[in-house]
Design an enzyme around this catalytic site. Sequence first.
Site, PDB file in Angstrom:
ATOM      1  CB  THR A   1      -0.906   0.039   1.251  1.00  0.00           C
ATOM      2  OG1 THR A   1      -0.074  -0.221   2.381  1.00  0.00           O
ATOM      3  CG2 THR A   1      -1.998  -1.002   1.168  1.00  0.00           C
ATOM      4  CB  SER A   2       3.529   2.624  -1.022  1.00  0.00           C
ATOM      5  OG  SER A   2       2.582   3.486  -1.599  1.00  0.00           O
ATOM      6  CB  CYS A   3       2.642   4.223   4.065  1.00  0.00           C
ATOM      7  SG  CYS A   3       3.624   2.787   4.282  1.00  0.00           S
ATOM      8  CB  VAL A   4      -2.003   7.302   3.538  1.00  0.00           C
ATOM      9  CG1 VAL A   4      -2.734   6.509   2.477  1.00  0.00           C
ATOM     10  CG2 VAL A   4      -2.366   6.812   4.911  1.00  0.00           C
TER      11      VAL A   4
END
Lengths: 411, 104
Positions: B101-104
Amino acid sequence: MKKILIIGAGTAGTMMAVHLSRKLNHKEWAITILDKDENHYYQPGYLFIPFGIYTKKDVIRKGAKYIPAGVEYLLAEVEQIIAEQNKIKLKDGREIAYDLLIIATGNNIHPEETQGMVENGWRKDIFDIYTADGADALSKIIPDFRGGKVAIHVAEMPIKCPVAPLEIAFLTDWYFTKKRIRKDVQIDFVTPLAGAFSKPATAKVMGHLLQERGINMVVDFGTERVEQGKLVSYDKRTVEYDLLITTPTNMGDELMARSGLGDDLNYVPTDKHTLQAKAKDNIFALGDATNLPSSKAGSVVHFQSEILMGNILNYIQGKELKESFDGHSNCFIESGYGKAFLIDFNYELDPVEGTYPLPFFGPFSLLRETRLNHIGKLSMKFVYWNILLKGIPIPGISAKMGRAGKIIFEA
Amino acid sequence: MATKEIAGKTVSLTEEGYLTDPSQWTREVAQAIAAEEGISMTDAHWKVIDFLKKDFAETGVLASMRRINKTGGIPTKDLYELFPEGPLKKAARIAGLSKPTSCV
């Protein structure tokens, strides 16, 4: 008398102290909050310091001022959390026992995690905007920058306020345009992500805007090391710079490593809905300190604090933790030239178009660049110190993300 | 979501080609997905995939490159050599896990 202990008196800890002091019976519960720093920082304001819009004075206040009466405030550093004995040990050797612990220790930048970043020009031609000192140091050199290459850089995800590097890029463009030397300044936006942002709808809008502003995007850049005036990636690409504005690796507090409560980045493994720490039932965590896949941002903390308050009441009454955090986040994205964007999203939904906080009336526009959003962004400083930190509710703004008046893209 | 025949097995995939049902993963499926990515699997590749699967089974989340390095003992530089251009995205796909998700 039972004891609730909050470690960390930043945005998250202070908001919890306010909620708890209102909701708990003071004859049954003693509330203590502690922090190692006497100052409270308005972190969203750091962004404006390098460009002369704010100074350090705008973003720093004494933390004790925001702790409600009836809550004990201690200036102390914690050596270790001894979870199995429900107590903490302070650096000075004192111990404090608790019945319920709230971890709100935030996160910090770690330039030393990237090879060469500290040695090759830290605070000389390499600056961060994630500390008041970093932003202040940059504000001293940027007025004398006469032209050359500026790299806006993200070392590693996840980071606090993931839109901040974009804002810095837009403000850098605006600043040098205003000084009439934009043609002599090359701006590169260097990110480990595949695009301008992690959420597709926003990435697209921001990607276009970067292009419009003449900012080069360098994506999928896994930074291996920093050399003198040069970033080098694992796949052997390089980006040269005269001025590097970096977001170094972010990590949770080292206290978590000392206490065996952190993951690889010292974040506290936490249930993403209930906000209960995975380690033990009587430990809860919120804000930047957790490993939650939500943004590390003040708005998120604000929403989490309401959910967590509900679940702490459930917990102490022996009920199920039925309050559930949905990952709700919103943030202004300052885009320079007196304008800004506003985005609103959660775990499941990508940033949406529409209006906020009120359906159809706004006054703020989502995912669109407007002057009013910019005014909203600047007014946040007042709102933060005077309304948010004091736990005064704002009409229309709720912990859960609303769908009315918004165009929803399923993520 | 679509179904596709990979290595003689019918599997469900996301639009980006990630398995949606981990139980459909086999080493042969992994090898076929790797081939689509232009990777021929060696022991070094399998070491990464095995770590990702084992770690996911224990933690329920996809390991980050930092974790593959610190806990799995595989240097990030090697990861980029084994799975060029977006190592975590490719390794996760081959391991039958969801896209980072490569983070928010």
